[in-house]
Design a protein around this motif. Structure first.
Motif, PDB file in Angstrom:
ATOM      1  N   THR A  84       0.828  -1.206   0.000  1.00  0.00           N
ATOM      2  CA  THR A  84       0.000   0.000   0.000  1.00  0.00           C
ATOM      3  C   THR A  84       0.865   1.260   0.000  1.00  0.00           C
ATOM      4  O   THR A  84       0.558   2.234  -0.697  1.00  0.00           O
ATOM      5  CB  THR A  84      -0.961  -0.007   1.199  1.00  0.00           C
ATOM      6  OG1 THR A  84      -1.913  -1.058   1.018  1.00  0.00           O
ATOM      7  CG2 THR A  84      -1.688   1.320   1.335  1.00  0.00           C
ATOM      8  N   LEU A  85       1.949   1.267   0.774  1.00  0.00           N
ATOM      9  CA  LEU A  85       2.857   2.410   0.743  1.00  0.00           C
ATOM     10  C   LEU A  85       3.402   2.643  -0.669  1.00  0.00           C
ATOM     11  O   LEU A  85       3.516   3.783  -1.123  1.00  0.00           O
ATOM     12  CB  LEU A  85       4.022   2.194   1.714  1.00  0.00           C
ATOM     13  CG  LEU A  85       3.773   2.496   3.185  1.00  0.00           C
ATOM     14  CD1 LEU A  85       4.992   2.091   4.015  1.00  0.00           C
ATOM     15  CD2 LEU A  85       3.459   3.979   3.399  1.00  0.00           C
ATOM     16  N   ALA A 115      -2.121  -2.110   8.151  1.00  0.00           N
ATOM     17  CA  ALA A 115      -3.205  -2.060   7.169  1.00  0.00           C
ATOM     18  C   ALA A 115      -2.621  -2.116   5.764  1.00  0.00           C
ATOM     19  O   ALA A 115      -1.600  -1.494   5.480  1.00  0.00           O
ATOM     20  CB  ALA A 115      -4.025  -0.785   7.350  1.00  0.00           C
ATOM     21  N   ASP A 116      -3.289  -2.869   4.894  1.00  0.00           N
ATOM     22  CA  ASP A 116      -2.819  -3.016   3.512  1.00  0.00           C
ATOM     23  C   ASP A 116      -4.000  -2.938   2.546  1.00  0.00           C
ATOM     24  O   ASP A 116      -4.294  -3.897   1.828  1.00  0.00           O
ATOM     25  CB  ASP A 116      -2.080  -4.354   3.355  1.00  0.00           C
ATOM     26  CG  ASP A 116      -1.063  -4.340   2.225  1.00  0.00           C
ATOM     27  OD1 ASP A 116      -0.923  -3.307   1.555  1.00  0.00           O
ATOM     28  OD2 ASP A 116      -0.402  -5.367   2.017  1.00  0.00           O
ATOM     29  N   VAL A 174       2.841  -8.921  -2.808  1.00  0.00           N
ATOM     30  CA  VAL A 174       2.456  -8.498  -1.457  1.00  0.00           C
ATOM     31  C   VAL A 174       3.153  -9.344  -0.400  1.00  0.00           C
ATOM     32  O   VAL A 174       3.862  -8.826   0.476  1.00  0.00           O
ATOM     33  CB  VAL A 174       0.927  -8.558  -1.269  1.00  0.00           C
ATOM     34  CG1 VAL A 174       0.559  -8.211   0.176  1.00  0.00           C
ATOM     35  CG2 VAL A 174       0.234  -7.611  -2.233  1.00  0.00           C
ATOM     36  N   LEU A 175       2.968 -10.649  -0.485  1.00  0.00           N
ATOM     37  CA  LEU A 175       3.435 -11.532   0.578  1.00  0.00           C
ATOM     38  C   LEU A 175       4.943 -11.494   0.833  1.00  0.00           C
ATOM     39  O   LEU A 175       5.364 -11.412   1.995  1.00  0.00           O
ATOM     40  CB  LEU A 175       2.998 -12.969   0.295  1.00  0.00           C
ATOM     41  CG  LEU A 175       1.500 -13.256   0.452  1.00  0.00           C
ATOM     42  CD1 LEU A 175       1.221 -14.733   0.233  1.00  0.00           C
ATOM     43  CD2 LEU A 175       0.997 -12.836   1.828  1.00  0.00           C
ATOM     44  N   CYS A 181      -8.709  -4.416   3.483  1.00  0.00           N
ATOM     45  CA  CYS A 181     -10.080  -4.066   3.104  1.00  0.00           C
ATOM     46  C   CYS A 181     -10.580  -4.972   1.984  1.00  0.00           C
ATOM     47  O   CYS A 181      -9.805  -5.606   1.271  1.00  0.00           O
ATOM     48  CB  CYS A 181     -10.134  -2.611   2.639  1.00  0.00           C
ATOM     49  SG  CYS A 181      -9.552  -1.414   3.862  1.00  0.00           S
ATOM     50  N   GLY A 182     -11.895  -5.006   1.820  1.00  0.00           N
ATOM     51  CA  GLY A 182     -12.488  -5.708   0.697  1.00  0.00           C
ATOM     52  C   GLY A 182     -12.560  -7.213   0.894  1.00  0.00           C
ATOM     53  O   GLY A 182     -12.368  -7.745   1.988  1.00  0.00           O
ATOM     54  N   ASP A 183     -12.821  -7.907  -0.204  1.00  0.00           N
ATOM     55  CA  ASP A 183     -13.032  -9.359  -0.174  1.00  0.00           C
ATOM     56  C   ASP A 183     -11.708 -10.091  -0.394  1.00  0.00           C
ATOM     57  O   ASP A 183     -11.117 -10.022  -1.475  1.00  0.00           O
ATOM     58  CB  ASP A 183     -14.029  -9.758  -1.254  1.00  0.00           C
ATOM     59  CG  ASP A 183     -14.481 -11.201  -1.125  1.00  0.00           C
ATOM     60  OD1 ASP A 183     -13.944 -11.921  -0.256  1.00  0.00           O
ATOM     61  OD2 ASP A 183     -15.358 -11.617  -1.898  1.00  0.00           O
ATOM     62  N   ILE A 184     -11.235 -10.791   0.620  1.00  0.00           N
ATOM     63  CA  ILE A 184      -9.987 -11.558   0.518  1.00  0.00           C
ATOM     64  C   ILE A 184     -10.254 -13.050   0.759  1.00  0.00           C
ATOM     65  O   ILE A 184      -9.356 -13.793   1.125  1.00  0.00           O
ATOM     66  CB  ILE A 184      -8.921 -11.041   1.510  1.00  0.00           C
ATOM     67  CG1 ILE A 184      -9.468 -11.029   2.951  1.00  0.00           C
ATOM     68  CG2 ILE A 184      -8.423  -9.663   1.098  1.00  0.00           C
ATOM     69  CD1 ILE A 184      -8.426 -10.742   4.003  1.00  0.00           C
ATOM     70  N   THR A 185     -11.499 -13.459   0.511  1.00  0.00           N
ATOM     71  CA  THR A 185     -11.878 -14.848   0.760  1.00  0.00           C
ATOM     72  C   THR A 185     -11.017 -15.821  -0.030  1.00  0.00           C
ATOM     73  O   THR A 185     -10.645 -16.889   0.472  1.00  0.00           O
ATOM     74  CB  THR A 185     -13.364 -15.061   0.407  1.00  0.00           C
ATOM     75  OG1 THR A 185     -14.159 -14.115   1.135  1.00  0.00           O
ATOM     76  CG2 THR A 185     -13.811 -16.474   0.767  1.00  0.00           C
TER      77      THR A 185
END
Length: 346
Positions: free
Chosen positions: A147-148, A199-200, A217-218, A240-244
């Motif tokens: 995110t940064l 937070a990301d 990301v990981l 945030c959002g759907d990370i299912t």
């Protein structure tokens, strides 16, 4: 008898204490706005700022306290970026700081972490820790490397660069990893906070694919987590959002707790990862907490608790940070519902 901080730490480890910890985010603008102050006016006043957060959290009676409001914008400002302060919300990043690779080479993590605004965040954390008298869990809130990176380069440009200039993407991520870890280590080692709340939002399933999540990301996020865990501190991650579609990936990151958005079903999250890490969530911060009645807050919170407490290691949280105009009575109802639940009054 254990205090709430001790029980919260045990919940992070999925130990059954008979207690459901509750946090209300408040890493953003809510405490400041509802105290009639502004972030810009508080910068440099660590004692006053700490008192604002202490008094607000004392009124709300939550178990987890966030400190580090405005940290993302202040870090970017410390790097030389342009930031606009808003009396009604978080500061806005006006333009991307990185336009070319040459711009990246001119940025210094060490210089940014020595900036007066960043030092104010550290001093505020120290003051808040002293005020809490070790009774609440205090976490430093901040951003993850991905995110940064999107905030330094611009999300749209960064998304295109993933395909057109992957070398630059990785160089930016290496820089933001150092910046993210440097900030959290500063808040832990000098600010004396109990752990990290990372937070990301740009890593949401609504923004990037699972494939790119695994590739971009990981690897960098894990470096930040490893650095924090070397200090023997817990880490909570919120996306945030759907990370299912990527829930099964999070236990291997080393985090202690995953905070999920309202878009993710609590029962499904608990079924997939609830035996490996703790799960936090996920009452709707807008339709329920901002615009709902007290009765609607109670009903939604109770439904969330019923799903989450099927296993140990559940922490009650909103699905995301709260806007400045969320009614305090709704937040208090949210917290009180958890407190009654853990006392088996339902």
């Amino acid at each position: 008898m254990l205090n709430t901080k001790e029980m919260t730490l045990k919940t992070f480890k999925r130990e059954n204490t008979g207690y459901v910890p509750v946090g209300v985010f408040l890493g953003g603008s809510w405490p400041i706005i509802n105290s009639g102050l502004t972030l810009e006016g508080l910068i440099g006043k660590s004692k006053e700022t700490a008192n604002v957060f202490y008094e607000v959290n004392k009124r709300l009676n939550a178990d987890i306290v966030m400190v580090g409001t405005g940290s993302t914008a202040l870090l970017i400002k410390a790097l030389g970026g342009e930031v606009k302060f808003d009396n009604k919300g978080a500061p806005q990043i006006i333009s991307e700081l990185i336009k070319t690779e040459a711009d990246l080479s001119r940025l210094s993590v060490d210089s940014a972490l020595k900036n007066q605004s960043v030092r104010w965040l550290v001093e505020t954390a120290k003051e808040l820790v002293d005020l809490s008298e070790d009774k609440q869990l205090i976490l430093a809130s901040g951003r993850a490397p991905f995110t940064l990176a999107t905030q330094l380069f611009g999300l749209e440009k960064f998304s295109k660069a993933i395909y057109k200039n992957p070398r630059l993407v990785h160089k930016i991520l290496e820089f933001t990893t150092a910046l993210s870890l440097g900030y959290f280590k500063l808040m832990i080692e000098e600010g004396n906070v109990d752990g990290a709340f990372i937070a990301d939002p740009s890593a949401s399933g609504d923004v990037i694919s699972k494939k790119h999540f695994e590739q971009l990301v990981l690897p960098y996020f894990k470096k930040v987590v490893r650095g924090i865990k070397e200090l023997d501190k817990p880490v909570m991650l919120h996306i945030c959002g759907d990370i299912t579609d990527r829930l099964e990936l999070f236990p291997d990151t080393g985090i202690d707790s995953l905070s999920i958005d309202t878009k993710v079903d609590v029962a499904k999250a608990m079924a997939i990862i609830g035996d490996k890490i703790s799960v936090a969530g996920n009452v709707d911060p807008v339709d329920v907490l901002e615009f709902g009645t007290k009765d609607e807050v109670w009903r939604s919170t109770a439904r969330c608790l019923k799903k989450g407490t099927e296993k140990t290691g559940f922490i009650l949280f909103p699905g995301c940070d709260l806007a400045g105009n969320v009614p305090e009575e709704n937040i208090r109802e949210f917290v009180e519902t958890a407190h009654k639940w853990k006392q088996k009054e339902f």
